[in-house]
Scaffold this motif. Structure first.
Motif, PDB file in Angstrom:
ATOM      1  N   GLY A   1       0.840  -1.195   0.000  1.00  0.00           N
ATOM      2  CA  GLY A   1       0.000   0.000   0.000  1.00  0.00           C
ATOM      3  C   GLY A   1       0.875   1.244   0.000  1.00  0.00           C
TER       4      GLY A   1
ATOM      5  N   ILE B   1      -1.255   4.505  -7.590  1.00  0.00           N
ATOM      6  CA  ILE B   1      -1.554   3.083  -7.758  1.00  0.00           C
ATOM      7  C   ILE B   1      -0.944   2.607  -9.075  1.00  0.00           C
ATOM      8  CG2 ILE B   1      -3.441   1.436  -8.196  1.00  0.00           C
ATOM      9  CD1 ILE B   1      -5.157   3.091  -6.256  1.00  0.00           C
TER      10      ILE B   1
ATOM     11  N   THR C   1      -0.153  -1.413  -5.061  1.00  0.00           N
ATOM     12  CA  THR C   1      -1.436  -1.921  -5.561  1.00  0.00           C
ATOM     13  C   THR C   1      -2.617  -1.070  -5.090  1.00  0.00           C
ATOM     14  OG1 THR C   1      -1.404  -3.349  -3.607  1.00  0.00           O
ATOM     15  CG2 THR C   1      -0.699  -4.334  -5.711  1.00  0.00           C
ATOM     16  N   ASP C   2      -2.349  -0.217  -4.098  1.00  0.00           N
ATOM     17  CA  ASP C   2      -3.410   0.643  -3.574  1.00  0.00           C
ATOM     18  C   ASP C   2      -2.740   1.769  -2.802  1.00  0.00           C
ATOM     19  OD1 ASP C   2      -2.663  -1.637  -1.772  1.00  0.00           O
ATOM     20  OD2 ASP C   2      -3.667  -0.293  -0.351  1.00  0.00           O
TER      21      ASP C   2
ATOM     22  N   THR D   1      -8.784  -0.026   2.741  1.00  0.00           N
ATOM     23  CA  THR D   1      -8.034  -0.881   1.812  1.00  0.00           C
ATOM     24  C   THR D   1      -8.917  -2.033   1.374  1.00  0.00           C
ATOM     25  OG1 THR D   1      -6.085  -0.347   3.122  1.00  0.00           O
ATOM     26  CG2 THR D   1      -5.861  -2.139   1.530  1.00  0.00           C
TER      27      THR D   1
ATOM     28  N   GLU E   1      -9.222  -4.701  -4.997  1.00  0.00           N
ATOM     29  CA  GLU E   1      -8.526  -3.643  -5.756  1.00  0.00           C
ATOM     30  C   GLU E   1      -7.046  -4.026  -5.910  1.00  0.00           C
ATOM     31  OE1 GLU E   1      -8.308   0.047  -3.591  1.00  0.00           O
ATOM     32  OE2 GLU E   1      -6.957   0.951  -5.046  1.00  0.00           O
ATOM     33  N   ILE E   2      -6.502  -4.605  -4.849  1.00  0.00           N
ATOM     34  CA  ILE E   2      -5.087  -5.025  -4.873  1.00  0.00           C
ATOM     35  C   ILE E   2      -4.877  -6.085  -5.946  1.00  0.00           C
ATOM     36  CG2 ILE E   2      -3.376  -6.325  -3.513  1.00  0.00           C
ATOM     37  CD1 ILE E   2      -4.495  -4.741  -1.059  1.00  0.00           C
TER      38      ILE E   2
ATOM     39  N   THR F   1      -5.088  -4.475  -9.495  1.00  0.00           N
ATOM     40  CA  THR F   1      -3.867  -3.729  -9.875  1.00  0.00           C
ATOM     41  C   THR F   1      -2.742  -4.696 -10.224  1.00  0.00           C
ATOM     42  OG1 THR F   1      -4.519  -2.060  -8.241  1.00  0.00           O
ATOM     43  CG2 THR F   1      -2.292  -1.890  -9.164  1.00  0.00           C
TER      44      THR F   1
END
Ligand SMILES: O=P(O)(O)O[C@@H]1C[C@H](O)[C@@H](CO)O1
Length: 223
Positions: free
Chosen positions: A52, A60, A176-177, A188, A192-193, A196
């Motif tokens: 993160g 990102i 990734t975020d 978080t 989403e991680i 990405t």
């Protein structure tokens, strides 16, 4: 080869007998595989992780070349070298300067330039937390104040053991975020991680493969 397999199995037996009354020492869980690499003649270890972003200048999808790390578990006695007594792999009370090899970082930057990735590549400090939950806004702000540029949940222990036994290390974190630094920002999100990571996997792969081709005495030019 037979002798090598014997010495590896002997190492597993010796080390896996470590334990203290309430929990197995972290040492066997992390150090053993790295020591097996060492016994197999590995000279260079590449580690990657999803992290993160804490540094507000990051975005990102950025790739951060790891220059140094802060291991939060390591600060609270969860050090992968705990219980280490076998000086075969390194001294008992080591200083571990330059955990992340400067020559490999220079190599990374030259490959980044050739691949045209400069705009999305950084170099900074990774902080590792224990996980598995993501941290609070207050923790993210604390970690940023400690000087970390991104936060992950892996790499620090295996890098410590590798450097300790003389394996050169290169590390990269995929941002990734962006870690929420204000309480009104969305928390978080693991999905989403994963997304990405999916999107940027090819660029990370190109960078790593191109670097491996250029490692000294490496005959993988065909890959
Ligand atoms: O294996 P890594 O450290 O890259 O995995 C990251 C950290 C957490 O395990 C997970 C967070 O989504 O990805």
């Amino acid at each position: 080869m037979h002798r090598l397999i014997n010495s590896i199995s002997l190492h597993f037996k010796k080390v896996s007998s470590f334990s203290v009354k309430d929990k197995p020492l972290p040492f066997p869980q992390v150090a053993m595989p790295v020591h097996v690499f060492k016994m197999l003649g590995v000279e260079t270890l590449f580690v990657t992780n999803a992290a993160g972003g804490l540094n507000s200048s990051y975005t990102i999808g950025d790739i951060m070349i790891v220059k140094d790390h802060i291991s939060m578990p390591g600060l609270t006695t969860d050090n992968p070298l705990t219980g280490f007594t076998n000086e075969r792999f390194g001294e008992q009370l080591p200083a571990l300067p330059e955990l992340y090899d400067s020559g490999l970082r220079e190599l990374a930057w030259s490959v980044v330039g050739e691949l045209g990735l400069q705009k999305m590549v950084r170099e900074g400090t990774l902080v590792q937390v224990g996980g598995p939950s993501f941290d609070t806004v207050s923790v993210f702000n604390m970690l940023r104040r400690l000087g970390a540029d991104c936060v992950g949940m892996s790499s620090a222990p295996e890098v410590t053991v590798a450097r300790h036994c003389g394996i050169r290390v290169f590390g990269l974190s995929l941002v990734t975020d962006m870690a929420p630094m204000e309480s009104d920002l969305p928390p978080t999100n693991h999905q989403e991680i994963l997304q990405t990571a999916e999107v940027r996997a090819r660029d990370v792969q190109k960078l790593v493969c191109e670097m491996i081709k250029r490692l000294p005495n490496n005959n993988t030019s065909s890959t």
